[in-house]
Design an enzyme around this catalytic site. Sequence first.
Site, PDB file in Angstrom:
ATOM      1  CG  HIS A 157      78.200  62.726 105.383  1.00  0.00           C
ATOM      2  ND1 HIS A 157      78.612  63.737 106.219  1.00  0.00           N
ATOM      3  CD2 HIS A 157      77.006  62.298 105.876  1.00  0.00           C
ATOM      4  CE1 HIS A 157      77.720  63.905 107.183  1.00  0.00           C
ATOM      5  NE2 HIS A 157      76.722  63.059 106.996  1.00  0.00           N
ATOM      6  CB  SER A 278      93.066  63.342  76.335  1.00  0.00           C
ATOM      7  OG  SER A 278      94.484  63.275  76.435  1.00  0.00           O
ATOM      8  CD  GLU A 291      86.904  69.274  83.987  1.00  0.00           C
ATOM      9  OE1 GLU A 291      86.816  68.729  82.876  1.00  0.00           O
ATOM     10  OE2 GLU A 291      87.978  69.410  84.595  1.00  0.00           O
TER      11      GLU A 291
END
Length: 459
Positions: A157, A278, A291
């Site tokens: 979990h 970035s 990703e």
Amino acid sequence: SSNAMWGGRFAAGPDAIMEAINASIGFDKRMARQDIDGSRAHASMLAAQGIITDTDAETIREGLLTVLSEIEAGTFEYSAALEDIHMNVEARLKEIVGEPAGRLHTARSRNDQVATDFKLWVRDQFDAAEGALLSLIDGLLIQAEAGADWAMPGFTHLQTAQPVTWGHHMMAYVEMLGRDLSRVRDARARMNECPLGAAALAGTSFPIDRDATAKALGFDRPSANSLDAVSDRDFALDFLNCASITAMHLSRLAEELVIWSSAQFRFVTLSDRFSTGSSIMPQKKNPDAAELIRAKIGRIFGANTALMIVMKGLPLAYSKDMQEDKEQVFDAADNWMLAMAAMDGMVRDMTANRESLAAAAGSGFSTATDLADWCVRALNMPFRDAHHVTGSLVAMAEKEGCDLPDLTLAQMQTVHGAITEDVFSVLTVDASVASRTSYGGTAPDQVRSQVARWREVLA
Ligand code: ARG
């Protein structure tokens, strides 16, 4: 003008829209080499069977090599009017060698031709996938071996469960990718039957030798039913299934890398080679490759679904719907290979932060189960009672704002008087992982023996 290949019964040529919806050359040119391999094998067989002359076969075979060299050199001019790679190649062959080119299509149809070409293409991709999976597994084994005894938190979990080792966690992915590898090998073996010679759908009256063409093209045998041979795209679906399940595994690992590389976790540092920055936030180092790998499942599973739906309602044998198989498989294959290569690079380059892993491994009362097990062994308590006692000790530690090993013996004895000093020996993460020696467990020796077993399996 009417069509050179089938224009005999047509008075008018196709509408521009008809040509646009019909043509597949824009994508099936990727099967040029397979088409030429198939045609060369077919021509040799026709000559060996006395269906065309040896001279014609030789002319065709040489001419096809010229076509291939033009394609490889990038000088070949593809024509949408010629629909697909099969007719483009044959038309060019005609320009180069003349009349014998027209004999190549004897005892053959584009239906068995396209099935053969596509199988050859998919088979190459299965081989590429096998290589990529083997390499990725090797990268994970290197990580697993280095960190066979580095404790880290194991989660259920996404909540701290019990300490495990970095090596054990890496080896979980080795098991998954090992099953993917076996799926790829199964599917490759299953698909290796040659459709060539099924002709349009019913076979042919020419005395062809299907064993010869199957053998020449590296197939195990000719496919046994001509209707099935030209309507089967199971091999493409098997391929997409293999790709989908692997992509799902890669996506789970990618997700973990995204979480682990965050400032909140700091379990791993990804290499600069597989990260991006970035344009506004100077501190950022983003796990973009992970990703994108995580996202690839979308298009791969989409391709799987799309082809399943294309196929599900088709009456036997060939229908033009089946031309829609290739773009899905090409796109899924490209992205599957890319995802495996990117994961390979990330896994080999990443650094596990041993200290962060160890610190996290000990937090969240991760050795509570060890404490309960100790009560069972040392105090002969039923496990359910031991669970209850331990739960009370966790509540106490939580209230005190400390971890389990920070409680004093006196504090523990207020919960259960029989607890002794010996309990502290099971509360460290290293003791916890070292004790999990059951087969397949997280103990470093178990992990090392699994690494050794996999190296042997793959050798
Ligand atoms: N371009 C077609 C395909 O990809 C080749 C087979 C065409 N066969 C036919 N009967 N029209 O499926």
